[in-house]
Design an enzyme around this catalytic site. Structure first.
Site, PDB file in Angstrom:
ATOM      1  N   HIS A 249       0.834  -1.212   0.000  1.00 46.09           N
ATOM      2  CA  HIS A 249       0.000   0.000   0.000  1.00 46.09           C
ATOM      3  C   HIS A 249       0.862   1.252   0.000  1.00 46.09           C
ATOM      4  O   HIS A 249       2.088   1.203   0.142  1.00 46.09           O
ATOM      5  CB  HIS A 249      -0.957  -0.002   1.195  1.00 46.09           C
ATOM      6  CG  HIS A 249      -0.285   0.022   2.542  1.00 46.09           C
ATOM      7  ND1 HIS A 249       0.202   1.173   3.115  1.00 46.09           N
ATOM      8  CD2 HIS A 249      -0.020  -0.970   3.434  1.00 46.09           C
ATOM      9  CE1 HIS A 249       0.715   0.912   4.295  1.00 46.09           C
ATOM     10  NE2 HIS A 249       0.606  -0.400   4.509  1.00 46.09           N
ATOM     11  N   CYS A 265       3.447  -4.912   6.573  1.00 44.75           N
ATOM     12  CA  CYS A 265       3.049  -4.634   5.188  1.00 44.75           C
ATOM     13  C   CYS A 265       4.212  -4.059   4.384  1.00 44.75           C
ATOM     14  O   CYS A 265       5.225  -3.636   4.930  1.00 44.75           O
ATOM     15  CB  CYS A 265       1.872  -3.665   5.160  1.00 44.75           C
ATOM     16  SG  CYS A 265       0.321  -4.379   5.760  1.00 44.75           S
TER      17      CYS A 265
END
Length: 383
Positions: A249, A265
């Site tokens: 992301h 992440c």
């Protein structure tokens, strides 16, 4: 004595310095440095002349065709390279001149380089206030990681993502590479082969219970949902992996890209994730690897590129030296190639993340004579 045994003997006798210990520990493990950076945006930077500002909201336009001609004309965006016909190296190391309002991170992001990469390449430069006119090294030469040249590969040790797009007829194979942030020590990024399962523009963020608990204990409680917008740490794009809870992301704090600051992440610069988002289809393979030591050939020369271990339990310096020697010896087995094992030892002990050639260059005779003379003088002086 073989090269391996000689190098192991040298490594055993070497005392690891405090500076090396810091290098092996890797990047800061929390976001405090980013918060501090947010507070140190000076009025001088805010009033920079418009002519000196760079719009980073979008990447430069890509060429209509990915050909050798458009590459040589300089029409490919920063960080995009033709795959070498022979060997594994792409890019180059070069220097740029710092302007008055630059930070080291500004310069790095403009050239596709993250925080840790820039810090290691410029150890004597102040991260937030480089001296105007100083020469800044851009470490933009990379040994391609092992594995298939397809889909996405993220090397967490390197904090870098490689994307190998499908090649259309008439185009040459290429690689796109981007700096990323990965999981900090207590929230490791998982390893293995996965795939993209979902893509979302302008996502909402639903903080997991574990993250909400962490923030609450730190006196910074989070809501159950954060809407899309400038306060959303997911940024404008997210791509879900086939590993529950893990994503690729964007971010609303780009200064942290290139550090170990996430909860596992893969975090990208806003303009990078928007560019990649449009190219990756659901189902694209993603290889998550931890390759601290890379080998690659270029024009008959063997290069190595080393990064700090992410965690202490991954091994000692002696372990690193042993592993590196084994890999180098395997790579040159059967070849008439003389390895500079002293240089290899230096690269492994103080990993700076830049490709280093391992071809052995004998010491010039006049250097040898000078070394003997200096040693004799020190002996006479009792030193």
């Amino acid at each position: 004595m073989s090269g391996r045994h000689l190098l192991l003997a040298l490594a055993t006798l070497t005392l690891i310095s405090p500076a090396l210990s810091l290098a092996v520990q890797g990047a800061p493990e929390n976001a405090s440095i980013i918060e501090w950076a947010d507070q140190t945006k000076t009025k001088e930077r805010e009033t920079t002349k418009e002519s000196d500002k760079t719009d980073k909201s979008k990447r430069p336009a890509e060429p209509e065709r990915w050909t050798r001609e458009t590459w040589e004309q300089g029409k490919w965006p920063q960080g995009f390279y033709p795959l070498p016909e022979e060997g594994e190296l792409v890019g180059e190391v070069y220097t740029v001149t710092a302007k008055k309002a630059d930070t080291l991170l500004d310069i790095g992001h403009k050239h596709g380089i993250g925080y840790e990469e820039m810090r290691r390449a410029n150890p004597d430069v102040n991260v937030w206030y480089p001296q105007e006119g100083s020469e800044i090294t851009i470490p933009a030469r990379f040994i391609l990681p092992k594995g298939p040249k397809e889909g996405v590969t993220v090397n967490v040790a390197e904090m870098r993502l490689y994307y190998y797009p499908p090649t259309k007829k008439g185009d040459i194979p290429r690689v796109e590479t981007y700096p990323v942030s990965v999981g900090r020590m207590d929230w490791k990024t998982p390893l293995g082969t996965t795939r993209i399962t979902e893509k979302t523009k302008n996502p909402k963020w639903y903080p997991p219970a574990s993250i909400r608990k962490e923030h609450a204990e730190a006196g910074d409680p989070l809501p159950s949902v954060v809407p899309a917008g400038p306060d959303n740490p997911m940024g404008s794009r997210k791509m879900r992996l086939d590993i529950p809870g893990y994503l690729i992301h964007g971010t609303n704090r780009p200064d942290g890209v290139g550090m170990r600051v996430t909860h596992g992440c893969i975090r990208m610069l806003p303009e990078d994730v928007e560019s990649l988002f449009d190219k990756l289809e659901v189902g694209t393979k993603v290889h998550l690897i931890n390759e601290q030591f890379k080998l690659g050939w270029s024009d008959g020369t063997l290069f190595v590129q080393a990064y700090p271990y992410l965690d202490k339990e991954e091994g000692t310096t002696l372990d690193r030296v042993t592993e590196a020697v084994d890999k180098v010896n395997t790579s040159v087995k059967g070849l008439d190639y003389e390895v500079d094992y002293k240089r290899l030892k230096e690269v492994v002990e103080v990993p700076r993340g830049q490709p280093v050639a391992l071809n052995y260059t004998p010491m010039p005779q006049y250097w040898h004579n000078e070394v003997i003379l200096v040693a004799a003088r020190q002996s006479q002086q009792g030193g």
